[in-house]
Design an enzyme around this catalytic site. Sequence first.
Site, mmCIF file in Angstrom:
data_model
loop_
_atom_site.group_PDB
_atom_site.id
_atom_site.type_symbol
_atom_site.label_atom_id
_atom_site.label_comp_id
_atom_site.label_asym_id
_atom_site.label_seq_id
_atom_site.Cartn_x
_atom_site.Cartn_y
_atom_site.Cartn_z
ATOM 1 N N GLU A 1 12.830 -9.527 0.857
ATOM 2 C CA GLU A 1 12.035 -8.393 1.350
ATOM 3 C C GLU A 1 12.840 -7.112 1.133
ATOM 4 O OE1 GLU A 1 11.236 -9.011 5.500
ATOM 5 O OE2 GLU A 1 10.547 -6.943 5.811
ATOM 6 N N TYR A 27 11.372 8.645 0.907
ATOM 7 C CA TYR A 27 11.301 7.614 -0.138
ATOM 8 C C TYR A 27 11.912 8.035 -1.476
ATOM 9 C CZ TYR A 27 8.123 5.481 3.226
ATOM 10 O OH TYR A 27 7.586 4.930 4.360
ATOM 11 N N ASP A 67 1.763 -15.997 5.880
ATOM 12 C CA ASP A 67 1.267 -17.365 5.611
ATOM 13 C C ASP A 67 1.339 -17.681 4.123
ATOM 14 O OD1 ASP A 67 0.768 -17.881 8.273
ATOM 15 O OD2 ASP A 67 -1.406 -17.629 8.140
ATOM 16 N N PRO A 70 0.799 -1.226 0.000
ATOM 17 C CA PRO A 70 0.000 0.000 0.000
ATOM 18 C C PRO A 70 0.831 1.276 0.000
ATOM 19 C CG PRO A 70 -0.122 -1.115 2.129
ATOM 20 C CD PRO A 70 0.550 -2.057 1.172
ATOM 21 N N ASN A 71 0.291 2.244 -0.708
ATOM 22 C CA ASN A 71 0.847 3.601 -0.815
ATOM 23 C C ASN A 71 2.065 3.705 -1.728
ATOM 24 O OD1 ASN A 71 -1.058 4.861 1.074
ATOM 25 N ND2 ASN A 71 -0.034 3.600 2.605
ATOM 26 N N HIS A 78 12.870 -2.815 1.607
ATOM 27 C CA HIS A 78 12.332 -1.538 2.088
ATOM 28 C C HIS A 78 13.212 -0.424 1.554
ATOM 29 C CE1 HIS A 78 9.551 -3.620 4.578
ATOM 30 N NE2 HIS A 78 10.536 -4.390 4.988
ATOM 31 N N ILE A 79 12.564 0.588 1.024
ATOM 32 C CA ILE A 79 13.298 1.719 0.459
ATOM 33 C C ILE A 79 14.016 2.468 1.578
ATOM 34 C CG2 ILE A 79 12.978 3.921 -0.761
ATOM 35 C CD1 ILE A 79 10.473 2.504 -2.078
ATOM 36 N N SER A 80 13.300 2.683 2.664
ATOM 37 C CA SER A 80 13.880 3.392 3.810
ATOM 38 C C SER A 80 14.508 2.393 4.779
ATOM 39 C CB SER A 80 12.789 4.191 4.529
ATOM 40 O OG SER A 80 11.825 3.311 5.096
ATOM 41 N N ARG A 127 4.925 10.925 -2.349
ATOM 42 C CA ARG A 127 4.701 10.927 -0.891
ATOM 43 C C ARG A 127 6.045 10.945 -0.164
ATOM 44 N NH1 ARG A 127 3.843 5.454 2.634
ATOM 45 N NH2 ARG A 127 5.162 4.240 1.284
ATOM 46 N N ALA A 156 3.382 -1.037 4.561
ATOM 47 C CA ALA A 156 2.897 -1.127 5.946
ATOM 48 C C ALA A 156 2.403 -2.530 6.311
ATOM 49 C CB ALA A 156 1.799 -0.103 6.175
ATOM 50 N N HIS A 164 4.418 -4.896 8.715
ATOM 51 C CA HIS A 164 4.377 -4.833 10.179
ATOM 52 C C HIS A 164 3.077 -5.391 10.754
ATOM 53 C CE1 HIS A 164 7.608 -2.201 9.025
ATOM 54 N NE2 HIS A 164 6.774 -1.338 8.485
ATOM 55 N N ARG A 167 7.933 0.079 13.128
ATOM 56 C CA ARG A 167 8.463 -0.399 11.839
ATOM 57 C C ARG A 167 9.605 -1.398 12.022
ATOM 58 N NH1 ARG A 167 5.997 3.150 8.157
ATOM 59 N NH2 ARG A 167 5.635 5.179 9.116
ATOM 60 N N ASN A 204 8.108 -5.684 -1.461
ATOM 61 C CA ASN A 204 8.087 -4.570 -0.512
ATOM 62 C C ASN A 204 6.646 -4.495 -0.009
ATOM 63 O OD1 ASN A 204 8.000 -2.259 0.966
ATOM 64 N ND2 ASN A 204 9.059 -0.979 -0.530
ATOM 65 N N ARG A 241 13.690 4.210 12.034
ATOM 66 C CA ARG A 241 12.425 4.938 12.094
ATOM 67 C C ARG A 241 11.627 4.515 13.331
ATOM 68 N NH1 ARG A 241 9.664 4.685 6.407
ATOM 69 N NH2 ARG A 241 8.456 6.371 7.381
HETATM 70 C C1 DQA Z 1 8.483 0.818 3.465
HETATM 71 C C2 DQA Z 1 8.624 1.002 4.974
HETATM 72 C C3 DQA Z 1 7.283 0.754 5.670
HETATM 73 O O1 DQA Z 1 7.419 0.900 7.076
HETATM 74 C C4 DQA Z 1 6.258 1.756 5.191
HETATM 75 O O2 DQA Z 1 4.992 1.484 5.770
HETATM 76 C C5 DQA Z 1 6.162 1.833 3.705
HETATM 77 C C6 DQA Z 1 7.378 1.691 2.897
HETATM 78 C C7 DQA Z 1 9.786 1.184 2.716
HETATM 79 O O3 DQA Z 1 9.882 0.835 1.551
HETATM 80 O O4 DQA Z 1 10.669 1.826 3.280
HETATM 81 O O5 DQA Z 1 5.108 2.119 3.164
HETATM 82 O O6 DQA Z 1 8.198 -0.541 3.200
#
Ligand code: DQA
Length: 152
Positions: free
Chosen positions: A99, A24, A88, A11-12, A101-103, A19, A78, A81, A112, A75, A108
């Site tokens: 896995e 990011y 599953d 998501p997002n 994560h950009i950040s 954003r 959210a 978490h 997270r 990725n 943080r």
């Molecule tokens: C994220 C880190 C997550 O905590 C966050 O909810 C995201 C992006 C990242 O790519 O850094 O939406 O997965």
Amino acid sequence: MSRLVYVLNGPNLNLLGKRQPDIYGHETLADVERACRVLAQELNLEINFHQSNREYEIIDWIHAARESACGIVINPAAFTHTSIAILDALNSFDHPVIEVHISNVHKREEFRHHSFVSLCANGVIAGLGTHGYLLALRGIAALVDAKANTNP
Ligand code: DQA
């Protein structure tokens, strides 16, 4: 043996580039997809690249990957978490999962720092920006090639 990799985004991430660019970056998800496709050619991989804001769609793509793919780069955003359901689904997938994560989630908020997905991931890349996706693809290629060399 399949050379298809699912690259899944939660998501997002459709808002990537718009954003919180301080966290990011300015690249869009379309830029990430383009870079993944260029690298995939070099690595002789095929890519199914998806993003959804809906947990069930991500689960359905993992189920589809079970039938056809040699690896998953995910990725989960959210859902990382919160989602036992995505964990599953990934546990039902018998090939490498990386896995991304950009950040750097560990720098943080505390919520997270925990990832359900890490319980099944072969590797985790965090904090290297969108370059993490490319490293993850290289990681999948290396794991798949190593397996093909032990079971030719
Ligand atoms: C994220 C880190 C997550 O905590 C966050 O909810 C995201 C992006 C990242 O790519 O850094 O939406 O997965």
